[in-house]
Motif scaffolding. Structure first.
Motif, PDB file in Angstrom:
ATOM      1  N   ILE A  28     -14.669 -34.587  18.675  1.00 40.08           N
ATOM      2  CA  ILE A  28     -15.810 -35.169  19.304  1.00 40.08           C
ATOM      3  C   ILE A  28     -16.807 -36.070  17.739  1.00 40.08           C
ATOM      4  CG2 ILE A  28     -18.283 -35.379  20.154  1.00 40.08           C
ATOM      5  CD1 ILE A  28     -17.253 -33.347  21.899  1.00 40.08           C
ATOM      6  N   ILE A  29     -16.727 -35.791  16.750  1.00 41.48           N
ATOM      7  CA  ILE A  29     -17.752 -36.097  15.792  1.00 41.48           C
ATOM      8  C   ILE A  29     -16.690 -37.225  14.940  1.00 41.48           C
ATOM      9  CG2 ILE A  29     -18.924 -34.938  15.947  1.00 41.48           C
ATOM     10  CD1 ILE A  29     -17.562 -33.025  13.528  1.00 41.48           C
ATOM     11  N   ARG A  30     -15.351 -36.978  15.213  1.00 42.92           N
ATOM     12  CA  ARG A  30     -14.533 -37.685  14.454  1.00 42.92           C
ATOM     13  C   ARG A  30     -14.589 -38.958  14.319  1.00 42.92           C
ATOM     14  NH1 ARG A  30      -9.590 -35.335  15.920  1.00 42.92           N
ATOM     15  NH2 ARG A  30      -9.790 -34.275  14.520  1.00 42.92           N
ATOM     16  N   ASP A  88     -10.800 -32.810   8.140  1.00 43.38           N
ATOM     17  CA  ASP A  88     -10.588 -33.249   9.408  1.00 43.38           C
ATOM     18  C   ASP A  88     -10.900 -34.670  11.057  1.00 43.38           C
ATOM     19  OD1 ASP A  88      -8.074 -31.924   8.975  1.00 43.38           O
ATOM     20  OD2 ASP A  88      -8.832 -29.713  10.096  1.00 43.38           O
ATOM     21  N   VAL A  89     -11.710 -35.033   9.710  1.00 42.89           N
ATOM     22  CA  VAL A  89     -13.063 -35.793  11.072  1.00 42.89           C
ATOM     23  C   VAL A  89     -13.276 -37.458  10.365  1.00 42.89           C
ATOM     24  CG1 VAL A  89     -14.116 -33.775  12.207  1.00 42.89           C
ATOM     25  CG2 VAL A  89     -15.519 -35.005  10.655  1.00 42.89           C
ATOM     26  N   ILE A  90     -13.380 -36.852   8.808  1.00 42.87           N
ATOM     27  CA  ILE A  90     -13.586 -38.360   8.233  1.00 42.87           C
ATOM     28  C   ILE A  90     -12.416 -39.361   8.833  1.00 42.87           C
ATOM     29  CG2 ILE A  90     -12.730 -39.584   5.847  1.00 42.87           C
ATOM     30  CD1 ILE A  90     -13.852 -36.874   4.960  1.00 42.87           C
ATOM     31  N   GLY A  91     -13.472 -40.150   9.009  1.00 39.69           N
ATOM     32  CA  GLY A  91     -12.545 -41.719   9.377  1.00 39.69           C
ATOM     33  C   GLY A  91     -12.041 -43.522   8.314  1.00 39.69           C
ATOM     34  N   ASP A  92     -11.860 -43.977   8.579  1.00 40.89           N
ATOM     35  CA  ASP A  92     -12.008 -45.195   7.953  1.00 40.89           C
ATOM     36  C   ASP A  92     -12.773 -45.582   7.952  1.00 40.89           C
ATOM     37  OD1 ASP A  92      -8.864 -45.010   7.669  1.00 40.89           O
ATOM     38  OD2 ASP A  92      -8.210 -46.183   9.065  1.00 40.89           O
ATOM     39  N   GLY A  93     -13.302 -45.928   8.672  1.00 38.58           N
ATOM     40  CA  GLY A  93     -15.111 -46.779   9.162  1.00 38.58           C
ATOM     41  C   GLY A  93     -15.683 -44.855   8.617  1.00 38.58           C
ATOM     42  N   THR A  94     -15.711 -44.435   8.203  1.00 40.17           N
ATOM     43  CA  THR A  94     -16.715 -43.258   7.401  1.00 40.17           C
ATOM     44  C   THR A  94     -17.565 -43.296   5.898  1.00 40.17           C
ATOM     45  OG1 THR A  94     -15.833 -41.255   9.127  1.00 40.17           O
ATOM     46  CG2 THR A  94     -17.054 -40.365   7.444  1.00 40.17           C
ATOM     47  N   LYS A  95     -18.549 -43.287   5.612  1.00 41.28           N
ATOM     48  CA  LYS A  95     -18.946 -43.646   4.588  1.00 41.28           C
ATOM     49  C   LYS A  95     -19.579 -42.802   4.328  1.00 41.28           C
ATOM     50  CE  LYS A  95     -19.148 -46.221   1.087  1.00 41.28           C
ATOM     51  NZ  LYS A  95     -17.649 -46.022   0.326  1.00 41.28           N
TER      52      LYS A  95
END
Length: 265
Positions: free
Chosen positions: A157-159, A206-213
């Motif tokens: 959900i938070i990914r 496990d939840v940090i994605g390409d857009g996570t800053k």
């Protein structure tokens, strides 16, 4: 078109988070006195408390609802919580007018003007604890504290959130060597307690994605953690996954009495 937020206060003594768009202003939890929350609004340049569109409640523990009833009555604000949390708050927040009480059930989505809010369950020793993800024009903000562990469902959900407020409650060594009685330590360490600094780092990997800053480390224990210790532990854990804080993502502190800057998601 923007989605902004400020962690007004986060910690064992009280929690409140402000979220806004062009058309919507919401407060998540009111775990400090109404007067303190008004002061924090001013410090964070969030405008007037009385102008918000409602208060979303995560669960009934006092560090999340201390000022809820007073704020709602003073400014005639709508309150949103799931049915079990409403039942658990009986006698804790005083009388609230029926036309100010709204149900927001777990695992559901509500639209507030231009802002979509998704609720999801966590694992904590409350009636039906849940947190929220905010969606606005392709931007995603996730809030998740007060959970004993982070399940695959929660991670899903938070990914890929652009900004994330996540619990980094305690340093395990400080907790174990500290003054708390064993039954309290066992509660904190259990599946319905709080996640440690290291567990926070593992979940983030496990939840940090390409857009996570931007990652905000939240709900730090007053007695069993420190900002520097939490940040270092999370940084070191992320390094084991080849994620470098300061380059790929930025870690932010939160505070029990000082708000974070009102920032874009």
């Amino acid at each position: 078109m923007s989605l902004k937020f400020s962690v007004l206060a986060s910690g064992s003594s009280g929690n409140a988070i402000y979220v806004e768009t062009e058309q919507t202003r919401l407060l998540v939890d009111a775990g400090l006195s109404a007067k303190q929350i008004q002061i924090l609004f001013e410090k964070a340049a969030c405008g007037e408390v009385g102008d918000i569109d409602g208060i979303l409640v995560t669960h009934e523990h006092s560090d999340h609802i201390k000022g809820l009833g007073v704020l709602a009555r003073k400014f005639k604000l709508p309150i949103y919580a799931n049915k079990n949390t409403w039942n658990a708050m009986n006698g804790l927040i005083g009388e609230v007018a029926t036309d100010q009480k709204f149900e927001f059930e777990m695992e559901s989505v509500k639209t507030f003007n231009d802002l979509e809010v998704e609720s999801f369950g966590v694992s904590h020793d409350a009636a039906e604890p849940m947190f929220y993800v905010f969606h606005h024009n392709g931007r995603k903000l996730a809030l998740m504290t007060d959970t004993g562990y982070v399940s695959d469902r929660m991670k899903g959900i938070i990914r890929d959130s652009h900004s994330l407020v996540i619990e980094s409650n305690h340093d395990i060594n400080m907790l174990m060597m500290g003054r708390y009685p064993w039954n309290i330590k066992r509660r904190i360490l259990g599946d319905h307690g709080h996640i440690s600094n290291e567990d926070c780092g593992h979940a983030l990997a496990d939840v940090i994605g390409d857009g996570t800053k931007h990652i905000y480390l939240a709900h730090l224990s007053r007695d069993n953690n420190m900002k520097d210790i939490a940040r270092l532990a999370v940084e070191q854990t992320l390094k084991t996954y080849d994620i470098t804080a300061g380059e790929q993502i930025i870690l932010h502190d939160t505070d029990a009495s000082q708000p974070t800057k009102l920032a874009l998601v």
